[in-house]
Design a protein around this motif. Structure first.
Motif, short mmCIF file in Angstrom:
data_model
loop_
_atom_site.label_atom_id
_atom_site.label_comp_id
_atom_site.label_asym_id
_atom_site.label_seq_id
_atom_site.Cartn_x
_atom_site.Cartn_y
_atom_site.Cartn_z
N UNK A 1 24.11 -3.38 -36.14
CA UNK A 1 24.87 -2.25 -36.01
C UNK A 1 26.23 -2.67 -35.69
N UNK A 2 26.44 -3.43 -34.47
CA UNK A 2 27.72 -3.65 -34.23
C UNK A 2 28.62 -4.38 -35.26
N UNK A 3 27.88 -5.13 -35.95
CA UNK A 3 28.55 -6.02 -37.00
C UNK A 3 28.96 -5.03 -38.07
N UNK A 4 28.29 -3.94 -38.53
CA UNK A 4 28.78 -3.09 -39.39
C UNK A 4 29.94 -2.15 -38.88
N UNK A 5 29.77 -1.85 -37.62
CA UNK A 5 31.12 -1.30 -36.94
C UNK A 5 32.52 -2.04 -37.23
N UNK A 6 32.02 -3.42 -36.89
CA UNK A 6 33.26 -4.29 -36.89
C UNK A 6 33.82 -4.33 -38.27
N UNK A 7 32.84 -4.41 -39.27
CA UNK A 7 33.32 -4.36 -40.63
C UNK A 7 34.08 -3.06 -41.01
N UNK A 8 33.44 -2.04 -40.76
CA UNK A 8 34.30 -0.88 -41.05
C UNK A 8 35.74 -0.61 -40.05
N UNK A 9 35.96 -1.15 -39.03
CA UNK A 9 36.97 -0.93 -38.40
C UNK A 9 38.04 -2.11 -39.04
N UNK A 10 37.55 -3.30 -39.38
CA UNK A 10 38.26 -4.10 -40.03
C UNK A 10 39.14 -3.54 -41.28
N UNK A 11 37.93 -2.92 -42.08
CA UNK A 11 38.37 -2.65 -43.54
C UNK A 11 39.33 -1.45 -43.18
N UNK A 12 39.07 -0.32 -42.34
CA UNK A 12 40.06 0.61 -41.84
C UNK A 12 41.43 -0.04 -41.67
N UNK A 13 41.48 -1.25 -40.79
CA UNK A 13 42.73 -1.60 -40.40
C UNK A 13 43.50 -2.37 -41.70
N UNK A 14 42.81 -3.02 -42.77
CA UNK A 14 43.48 -3.36 -43.85
C UNK A 14 43.85 -2.47 -44.61
N UNK A 15 42.94 -1.10 -44.62
CA UNK A 15 43.46 -0.35 -45.60
C UNK A 15 44.83 0.39 -45.00
N UNK A 16 44.84 0.46 -43.58
CA UNK A 16 45.81 1.27 -42.93
C UNK A 16 47.15 0.05 -43.15
N UNK A 17 46.75 -0.91 -43.26
CA UNK A 17 48.07 -2.03 -43.45
C UNK A 17 48.54 -1.86 -44.96
N UNK A 18 47.71 -1.74 -45.56
CA UNK A 18 48.04 -1.29 -47.23
C UNK A 18 48.73 -0.17 -47.24
N UNK A 19 48.31 0.85 -46.74
CA UNK A 19 48.95 1.99 -46.73
C UNK A 19 50.27 2.11 -46.14
N UNK A 20 50.33 1.45 -45.08
CA UNK A 20 51.87 1.28 -44.39
C UNK A 20 52.75 0.40 -45.36
#
Length: 543
Positions: A1-20
């Motif tokens: 479960x924690x690994x899934x949250x880590x992956x989602x947070x990392x994906x969100x960060x990557x997506x945020x960087x791409x959007x920026x």
């Protein structure tokens, strides 16, 4: 479960960087497009200004100010019609009231003008049909008279000057035959007198009437003269007038302050069937602004190009210090000429600067340009008050009134330049002022200097009118002769405003007879003819 949250947070960060990154790229592209749009808008404004200037040059007024007389130009036809109505009304009133047309209408207001005192007066006396008293008392006594003055004209007419030289011999001895020497003429054994040649020259170079038009005018009086004949007469006059031009150059070389400008001179290019562009360079000395003792002198020189080398060549041997000119780069080389008197000091023209802002104010309604015109107008108002005063008075007035205006104008220009687009026409005009500020402000150092180069520009205008009517010179020698004759006509125009001056100049052609200015209070006595008829010559009925 924690690994899934880590992956989602990392994906969100990557997506945020791409959007920026995408946002930054979009903002950069938007800024680029906005800059291109601003540049395009500025280019559009510049094209509108250029188009407005071209329209004004083609169809608009050339002067920077409108003379009051120009307001009356559209009304001239109305005034002609009004004159017809006035004449008809006066005739009708004279018939109705039974009075003579010679009785003036006290209610009318006519502009009769002021008749010059130098015009000859021809009097005629209109006596009554009889001066005897009707009652039979005898002759009546004169108790007064009514005097009226009217402007009359004798139309120009040609005449034939017949010169007779009687021969004498002593019948008591074998002495030689005595006869007066034949007078010298510009055209030996030719038709024209010097007055006729002067009339031809002034008509072309003073009144801007080409030779072919003059030939048509003379033909109306039955005189058949082709343009080649008129040109030959003028060419012979050039030969005799050359010493006068040389004398004018020597006088100019003595002036401490000169004006200089140039204008185009189209010259026929043999073999190509078209014209090439030459230039008339004008050199002027005019001290009337500060009541100087020397009369104004105008000298034109022809050159094949506008190169500053010709300006240096034409001023070679001149001893002046100041040269008032426009901001043409060709004059800059004069500041590096090695002379005993030092290099030339250039004094730039406020009229050229004002002209830039006037055009911009007319075409774009720029408030900054209008404000600049108002500031420069204050300088001209001060100059108008001291025009004709001594150099000391002019310099004192400039330092008291003009100096504060000039001192405040430069920082005002610099401030406006920092607030507008660097590629605009207004910025270009302001940079023109700042780049030539030293030359523009030199009038504050010497009371003999003028605010502008109007004296030389006014001298060039007659040449431009002649060029417009004559179209081009036949060859470079013809352009040089054009410059010489234009110089003589301009000098006579400034000296005594008389066609007779050219007549006298053409006949006073010997160098030793060419006295310097200042030896006489009038120009006309110095231009008396060398070839005048003998004192005992008498006009005959045939003449």
């Amino acid at each position: 479960m924690c690994s899934k949250w880590r992956m989602s947070i990392a994906a969100l960060r990557d997506e945020n960087e791409q959007l920026k990154a995408l946002l930054a790229q979009t903002q950069a592209a938007l800024s680029e497009h906005q800059g291109a749009l601003a540049a395009s808008e500025e280019a559009r404004r510049r094209l509108e200004v250029i188009l407005g200037e071209l329209r004004r040059e083609k169809f608009g007024a050339k002067s920077e100010k409108l003379r009051p007389d120009q307001y009356h130009l559209p009304l001239e036809d109305v005034e002609i019609a009004q004159g017809i109505m006035d004449a008809a009304q006066e005739r009708a009133e004279a018939v109705i009231q039974g009075r003579s047309r010679s009785v003036p209408d006290q209610g009318s207001h006519r502009n009769r003008g002021c008749l010059p005192a130098h015009l000859p007066r021809v009097e005629r006396i209109i006596e009554p049909a009889s001066t005897l008293c009707p009652c039979g008392c005898g002759a009546m006594t004169k108790i007064g008279e009514d005097v009226s003055k009217r402007l009359d004209v004798i139309p120009a007419q040609w005449r034939v000057l017949v010169t007779r030289r009687p021969k004498y011999i002593c019948r008591r001895c074998s002495g030689p035959v005595v006869q007066a020497h034949a007078p010298e003429h510009v055209v030996p054994s030719g038709l024209p007198t010097e007055a006729a040649i002067a009339h031809v020259i002034v008509s072309k170079f003073g009144d801007h009437t080409p030779f072919y038009r003059q030939a048509e005018i003379y033909a109306r009086q039955g005189i058949r003269l082709d343009r080649a004949t008129l040109g030959n007469w003028s060419g012979r006059a050039c030969f005799h007038l050359q010493p006068i031009a040389d004398h004018m150059r020597r006088r100019l070389a003595m002036a401490d302050r000169l004006f200089m400008d140039e204008t185009t001179a189209p010259v026929l290019d043999p073999g190509r069937g078209q014209t090439k562009k030459g230039y008339f360079w004008a050199i002027v000395s005019d001290d009337r602004g500060h009541s100087g003792p020397s009369p104004p002198i105008v000298l034109f020189r022809y050159a094949s190009s506008r190169s500053g080398a010709f300006a240096e060549q034409f001023l070679d041997g001149f001893g002046g210090r100041f040269l008032q000119c426009d901001a043409y780069d060709g004059y800059n080389r004069l500041t590096k000429v090695a002379r005993l008197q030092g290099s030339w000091t250039l004094v730039h023209c406020w009229s050229h600067l004002r002209r830039r802002f006037v055009k911009l104010a007319r075409n774009s309604k720029s408030p900054i340009a209008e404000a600049a015109v108002r500031h420069i107008a204050q300088l001209y108002a001060i100059e108008a008050m001291v025009r004709g005063s001594s150099p000391d008075i002019r310099l004192a007035a400039r330092r008291e009134h003009s100096l504060p205006i000039v001192a405040a104008l430069k920082p005002w220009f610099e401030k406006q330049l920092s607030m507008i687009s660097s590629g605009s026409t207004l910025a270009e005009d302001i940079r023109y002022a700042l780049n030539h500020w030293q030359g523009l402000t030199r009038f504050l150092e010497d009371g003999r200097l003028e605010l502008d180069t109007n004296p030389v520009e006014n001298a060039i205008r007659p040449v431009c009118l002649t060029r417009k009517n004559a179209l081009f010179a036949g060859h470079e020698i013809g352009a040089e002769n054009w410059a010489l004759l234009a110089s003589i006509v301009a000098w006579c125009w400034h000296g005594c405003r008389s066609c007779a001056s050219v007549h006298g100049s053409s006949r006073r052609h010997h160098r030793h007879r060419c006295r310097p200015w200042g030896e006489s209070s009038s120009v006309k006595p110095r231009l008396r003819s060398v070839f005048r008829p003998p004192r005992n010559a008498r006009p005959t009925a045939e003449a």
